[in-house]
Design a protein around this motif. Structure first.
Motif, PDB file in Angstrom:
ATOM      1  N   LEU A 171       0.823  -1.211   0.000  1.00 47.59           N
ATOM      2  CA  LEU A 171       0.000   0.000   0.000  1.00 47.59           C
ATOM      3  C   LEU A 171       0.857   1.262   0.000  1.00 47.59           C
ATOM      4  N   VAL A 172       2.025   1.193   0.653  1.00 48.29           N
ATOM      5  CA  VAL A 172       2.940   2.332   0.668  1.00 48.29           C
ATOM      6  C   VAL A 172       3.979   2.204  -0.431  1.00 48.29           C
ATOM      7  N   GLY A 173       4.419   0.972  -0.703  1.00 52.26           N
ATOM      8  CA  GLY A 173       5.464   0.760  -1.701  1.00 52.26           C
ATOM      9  C   GLY A 173       5.098   1.244  -3.087  1.00 52.26           C
ATOM     10  N   GLN A 174       3.796   1.311  -3.385  1.00 53.80           N
ATOM     11  CA  GLN A 174       3.344   1.767  -4.700  1.00 53.80           C
ATOM     12  C   GLN A 174       3.002   3.255  -4.744  1.00 53.80           C
ATOM     13  N   MET A 175       3.182   3.930  -3.593  1.00 53.87           N
ATOM     14  CA  MET A 175       2.873   5.354  -3.540  1.00 53.87           C
ATOM     15  C   MET A 175       4.013   6.173  -4.145  1.00 53.87           C
ATOM     16  N   PRO A 176       3.765   7.457  -4.476  1.00 50.07           N
ATOM     17  CA  PRO A 176       4.837   8.323  -4.999  1.00 50.07           C
ATOM     18  C   PRO A 176       5.989   8.454  -4.000  1.00 50.07           C
ATOM     19  N   PHE A 177       7.140   8.853  -4.520  1.00 42.27           N
ATOM     20  CA  PHE A 177       8.351   8.914  -3.701  1.00 42.27           C
ATOM     21  C   PHE A 177       8.177   9.817  -2.484  1.00 42.27           C
ATOM     22  N   LEU A 178       7.544  10.976  -2.655  1.00 45.88           N
ATOM     23  CA  LEU A 178       7.380  11.902  -1.535  1.00 45.88           C
ATOM     24  C   LEU A 178       6.567  11.289  -0.403  1.00 45.88           C
ATOM     25  N   VAL A 179       5.565  10.522  -0.734  1.00 48.59           N
ATOM     26  CA  VAL A 179       4.749   9.876   0.290  1.00 48.59           C
ATOM     27  C   VAL A 179       5.567   8.806   1.011  1.00 48.59           C
TER      28      VAL A 179
END
Length: 242
Positions: A171-179
């Protein structure tokens, strides 16, 4: 895959380091409370900052906690356009205020020297991580709008999965770099915190809490002992001879 593994392991590593570090700090400093109080005074005067910094940081922490604990309420609030604009606008203002105050605080910290490198390095690393977290959070809010909505559908389930010991790191690994940077810097700051002088506040709080519990247990033990003596059957089973 690397990001998934990172966000599956780093939260537990950070929490383990936090608990272990604070426990060690307390065991080492519990008999040196005057030194701890002195350290607290130095930290308060140098690094706590002004009212705007404390208020904005407190509001940010409270907003993040509310979003993680009550994601459905946030989604309901964001379902109305006016309320969504209000929430995002206030959040951005608070975030920018915290970032500006954090910049001033970090600049003052870097220009102030009160000890050796070993003492000041953890403080600098911690404040640097907090600054990275604030900066990445503000940039993410500007570049990826309506964060109150998409974070309730991604970050809140991710944190819930950590609590259940079944981390959904994708869920986090696929988020944008800033997130991802925002999330990782928060866990990194938690891991570093026990090494900083700010941990003196926690050590003092633990000592006060344990002392309070000790007095409560001692008082309860005295009451139970008095009640036992008063109602003990020994007085009438084996009465004392005159």
């Amino acid at each position: 895959m690397t990001a998934d593994i990172l966000f599956a392991a780093s939260p537990y590593v950070a929490c383990s380091l936090l608990v272990t570090g604070l426990s060690v700090r307390y065991l080492l400093d519990r008999r040196q409370m005057p030194s701890v109080k002195k350290e607290m005074s130095e930290v308060r005067s140098q690094f706590v900052g002004g009212p705007l910094w404390r208020a904005s940081l407190l509001l940010l922490v409270a907003a993040h906690l509310l979003g993680l604990v009550f994601p459905r309420a946030i989604l309901w609030w964001s379902g109305n356009t006016s309320r969504l604009y209000l929430l995002e606008g206030v959040g951005l203002i608070v975030g920018v205020s915290a970032l500006a105050c954090g910049c001033a605080l970090l600049y003052r910290h870097l220009g102030y020297s009160s000890g050796g490198v070993i003492i000041e390095l953890p403080d600098t690393v911690f404040f640097g991580l907090v600054f990275v977290g604030l900066l990445s959070g503000v940039l993410a809010a500007v570049l990826y709008r309506w964060g109150s909505a998409w974070s309730s559908l991604t970050l809140a389930p991710y944190m819930a999965s950590l609590v259940r010991a079944k981390p959904a790191a994708n869920l986090v690994g696929q988020m944008p770099f800033l997130v991802r940077l925002h999330v990782f810097s928060a866990f990194a700051a938690i891991a570093v915190f026990p090494l900083t002088r700010l941990a003196a506040f926690v050590v003092f709080g633990l000592d006060w809490a344990f002392a309070l519990l000790g007095r409560a247990f001692a008082s309860t033990a005295r009451v139970l002992e008095a009640w036992t003596r008063k109602h003990s059957p020994a007085a009438w089973l084996w009465p004392e001879e005159d």
